[in-house]
Design a protein around this motif. Structure first.
Motif, mmCIF file in Angstrom:
data_model
loop_
_atom_site.group_PDB
_atom_site.id
_atom_site.type_symbol
_atom_site.label_atom_id
_atom_site.label_comp_id
_atom_site.label_asym_id
_atom_site.label_seq_id
_atom_site.Cartn_x
_atom_site.Cartn_y
_atom_site.Cartn_z
ATOM 1 N N CYS A 189 0.827 -2.153 -8.138
ATOM 2 C CA CYS A 189 0.992 -0.693 -8.247
ATOM 3 C C CYS A 189 0.089 0.031 -7.266
ATOM 4 O O CYS A 189 0.037 1.262 -7.254
ATOM 5 N N LEU A 223 -3.617 -3.316 -13.348
ATOM 6 C CA LEU A 223 -4.346 -2.674 -14.445
ATOM 7 C C LEU A 223 -3.726 -1.324 -14.751
ATOM 8 O O LEU A 223 -3.695 -0.880 -15.889
ATOM 9 N N VAL A 247 -6.685 -9.353 -13.397
ATOM 10 C CA VAL A 247 -6.814 -10.663 -12.740
ATOM 11 C C VAL A 247 -8.175 -11.312 -12.974
ATOM 12 O O VAL A 247 -8.376 -12.460 -12.576
ATOM 13 N N ALA A 285 -4.360 -7.473 -5.780
ATOM 14 C CA ALA A 285 -5.311 -6.692 -6.585
ATOM 15 C C ALA A 285 -6.634 -6.605 -5.837
ATOM 16 O O ALA A 285 -7.099 -7.590 -5.267
ATOM 17 N N HIS A 338 -11.278 -10.410 -6.283
ATOM 18 C CA HIS A 338 -10.623 -10.839 -5.041
ATOM 19 C C HIS A 338 -10.483 -12.357 -4.940
ATOM 20 O O HIS A 338 -9.403 -12.862 -4.630
ATOM 21 N N ILE A 370 -4.435 -12.050 0.413
ATOM 22 C CA ILE A 370 -4.794 -10.884 1.229
ATOM 23 C C ILE A 370 -6.252 -10.985 1.655
ATOM 24 O O ILE A 370 -7.164 -10.937 0.812
ATOM 25 N N TYR A 373 -17.357 -7.656 -1.195
ATOM 26 C CA TYR A 373 -15.985 -7.581 -0.674
ATOM 27 C C TYR A 373 -15.854 -8.468 0.571
ATOM 28 O O TYR A 373 -14.929 -9.274 0.679
ATOM 29 N N LYS A 420 -13.618 -11.809 0.977
ATOM 30 C CA LYS A 420 -12.538 -11.821 1.974
ATOM 31 C C LYS A 420 -12.730 -12.938 2.997
ATOM 32 O O LYS A 420 -11.758 -13.505 3.493
ATOM 33 N N GLY A 454 -5.443 -4.630 8.786
ATOM 34 C CA GLY A 454 -6.413 -3.807 9.504
ATOM 35 C C GLY A 454 -6.779 -2.607 8.664
ATOM 36 O O GLY A 454 -7.190 -2.747 7.510
ATOM 37 N N TRP A 455 -6.591 -1.441 9.209
ATOM 38 C CA TRP A 455 -7.083 -0.200 8.597
ATOM 39 C C TRP A 455 -5.900 0.557 8.044
ATOM 40 O O TRP A 455 -5.133 1.188 8.780
ATOM 41 N N ASP A 458 -5.742 3.928 -1.406
ATOM 42 C CA ASP A 458 -6.882 4.403 -2.200
ATOM 43 C C ASP A 458 -8.176 3.662 -1.851
ATOM 44 O O ASP A 458 -9.243 4.266 -1.768
ATOM 45 N N ILE A 459 -8.067 2.347 -1.670
ATOM 46 C CA ILE A 459 -9.285 1.539 -1.489
ATOM 47 C C ILE A 459 -10.040 1.929 -0.214
ATOM 48 O O ILE A 459 -11.247 1.774 -0.133
HETATM 49 N N1 LIG Z 1 -6.294 -0.600 2.628
HETATM 50 C C1 LIG Z 1 -6.905 -1.315 3.540
HETATM 51 O O1 LIG Z 1 -7.310 -0.802 4.603
HETATM 52 C C2 LIG Z 1 -7.091 -2.792 3.322
HETATM 53 C C3 LIG Z 1 -7.573 -3.531 4.394
HETATM 54 C C4 LIG Z 1 -7.768 -4.896 4.214
HETATM 55 C C5 LIG Z 1 -7.476 -5.499 3.006
HETATM 56 N N2 LIG Z 1 -7.011 -4.732 1.985
HETATM 57 C C6 LIG Z 1 -6.725 -5.430 0.736
HETATM 58 O O2 LIG Z 1 -5.393 -5.207 0.348
HETATM 59 C C7 LIG Z 1 -5.280 -5.401 -1.073
HETATM 60 C C8 LIG Z 1 -4.554 -4.195 -1.662
HETATM 61 O O3 LIG Z 1 -5.366 -3.049 -1.480
HETATM 62 P P1 LIG Z 1 -4.747 -1.577 -1.290
HETATM 63 O O4 LIG Z 1 -5.120 -1.142 0.056
HETATM 64 O O5 LIG Z 1 -3.328 -1.588 -1.708
HETATM 65 O O6 LIG Z 1 -5.668 -0.777 -2.324
HETATM 66 P P2 LIG Z 1 -5.245 0.038 -3.641
HETATM 67 O O7 LIG Z 1 -6.523 0.552 -4.183
HETATM 68 O O8 LIG Z 1 -4.179 1.008 -3.305
HETATM 69 O O9 LIG Z 1 -4.621 -1.073 -4.595
HETATM 70 C C9 LIG Z 1 -5.410 -2.015 -5.289
HETATM 71 C C10 LIG Z 1 -4.756 -2.264 -6.642
HETATM 72 O O10 LIG Z 1 -5.473 -3.302 -7.309
HETATM 73 C C11 LIG Z 1 -5.540 -2.953 -8.674
HETATM 74 N N3 LIG Z 1 -6.647 -3.644 -9.342
HETATM 75 C C12 LIG Z 1 -7.984 -3.411 -9.201
HETATM 76 N N4 LIG Z 1 -8.670 -4.229 -10.002
HETATM 77 C C13 LIG Z 1 -7.761 -5.002 -10.661
HETATM 78 C C14 LIG Z 1 -7.854 -6.026 -11.640
HETATM 79 N N5 LIG Z 1 -9.034 -6.442 -12.114
HETATM 80 N N6 LIG Z 1 -6.699 -6.609 -12.094
HETATM 81 C C15 LIG Z 1 -5.512 -6.196 -11.608
HETATM 82 N N7 LIG Z 1 -5.342 -5.212 -10.708
HETATM 83 C C16 LIG Z 1 -6.476 -4.629 -10.240
HETATM 84 C C17 LIG Z 1 -5.708 -1.431 -8.681
HETATM 85 O O11 LIG Z 1 -5.340 -0.882 -9.941
HETATM 86 C C18 LIG Z 1 -4.786 -1.024 -7.549
HETATM 87 O O12 LIG Z 1 -3.476 -0.739 -8.004
HETATM 88 C C19 LIG Z 1 -6.713 -5.580 -1.588
HETATM 89 O O13 LIG Z 1 -7.002 -6.958 -1.689
HETATM 90 C C20 LIG Z 1 -7.541 -4.983 -0.467
HETATM 91 O O14 LIG Z 1 -8.824 -5.520 -0.441
HETATM 92 C C21 LIG Z 1 -6.807 -3.398 2.112
#
Ligand SMILES: NC(=O)c1ccc[n+]([C@@H]2O[C@H](COP(=O)([O-])OP(=O)(O)OC[C@H]3O[C@@H](n4cnc5c(N)ncnc54)[C@H](O)[C@@H]3O)[C@@H](O)[C@H]2O)c1
Length: 240
Positions: A19, A42, A61, A84, A105, A130, A145, A149, A176-177, A181-182
């Motif tokens: 989500c 969650l 998770v 997640a 993670h 991821i 983090y 990773k 990448g970037w 939300d994160i």
């Molecule tokens: N956005 C970026 O720039 C970026 C870059 C590199 C890696 N990532 C990775 O991509 C993945 C997805 O991130 P995103 O960018 O979609 O962020 P996001 O914050 O939009 O989504 C993360 C989701 O994980 C869920 N979550 C958090 N803790 C949880 C738990 N304990 N159990 C189940 N669900 C849980 C949250 O509710 C949220 O829906 C993550 O692993 C993040 O580290 C993101």
């Protein structure tokens, strides 16, 4: 091979963090290409995901029991994606926060892999983990983090070797970037942005949809020889 297939039609896909920004974009892309998708998270699913045909299951998770219980409710799985994620800028120097971030993670990845290996063995399916740019570079603000990773690159290689006997492929995407939300804290920090844009060849935050093609490819027969790799999808950042 007579013809190359990029199809994911009919595959059953489970996405943790489904989500969120990237998980949700993956869910929509798989659904649009004829797969069936279970998003787990969650938080509750956005209405748009349910309307697009996704099924939802609540899942933390970090819970062994919850992951194992969910696995018992699922008959078939072709693709497992661990999306997640969470980070806590500067707070991760505290051991209890560090532990929680690594739990989500890295251990989350291990829990899901262990629980769904039998399903993936049956379908000769695949996992997509991821990673991150912080798989390659240090991050003073998010040490847990970055540690998790970095470990995911090693986990991906190790599970690829271990699961090969079951015909399961395990790969990872290092985004990448991406504007989700994160990454909001980084996007809204002018100093961070200035440094980032000075190095980033494409000079922009990307949409999560821009990662989805790589996920579809890694789940499709076209990538049958790709195993144990982490693919940066980063606008050229790791090359600069
Ligand atoms: N956005 C970026 O720039 C970026 C870059 C590199 C890696 N990532 C990775 O991509 C993945 C997805 O991130 P995103 O960018 O979609 O962020 P996001 O914050 O939009 O989504 C993360 C989701 O994980 C869920 N979550 C958090 N803790 C949880 C738990 N304990 N159990 C189940 N669900 C849980 C949250 O509710 C949220 O829906 C993550 O692993 C993040 O580290 C993101």
């Amino acid at each position: 091979m007579d013809s190359i297939s990029f199809s994911v039609e009919g595959l059953q896909v489970l996405i943790s963090g489904g989500c969120g920004g990237i998980g949700g974009a993956f869910a929509k892309a798989f659904l649009a290409h004829g797969a069936q998708v279970i998003v787990t998270d969650l938080q509750a699913p956005p209405e748009a995901l349910l309307e697009a045909g996704a099924r939802y299951a609540h899942l933390d998770v970090t819970s062994d029991e919850a992951v194992e219980a969910l696995a018992k409710t699922i008959d078939r799985l072709d693709v497992l994606i661990h999306c997640a994620g969470k980070l806590s800028r500067w707070e991760e120097h505290k051991p209890e926060v560090f532990r929680n971030i690594v739990d989500i993670h890295l251990f989350g990845n291990v829990r899901l892999a262990a629980a769904f290996r039998p399903h993936l063995k049956q379908t000769r399916g695949c996992m997509i983990n991821i990673a991150s740019m912080y798989s390659y570079f240090g991050a003073p603000q998010v040490p847990a983090y970055a540690s998790a990773k970095t470990a995911i690159v090693g986990l991906t290689k190790s599970l690829a070797l271990a699961y090969a006997e079951d015909g399961i492929r395990v790969n990872a995407i290092a985004p990448g970037w991406i504007a989700t939300d994160i990454s909001r804290g980084g996007r809204e920090n002018p100093e961070f942005n200035e440094k980032l844009m000075a190095r980033l060849p494409n000079k922009r935050w990307a949409d999560p949809e821009e990662l989805a093609g790589t996920a579809l490819f890694l789940a499709s027969p076209a990538s049958s020889l790709i195993n144990g790799v982490t693919i940066p999808v980063d606008g050229g950042y790791t090359s600069s």
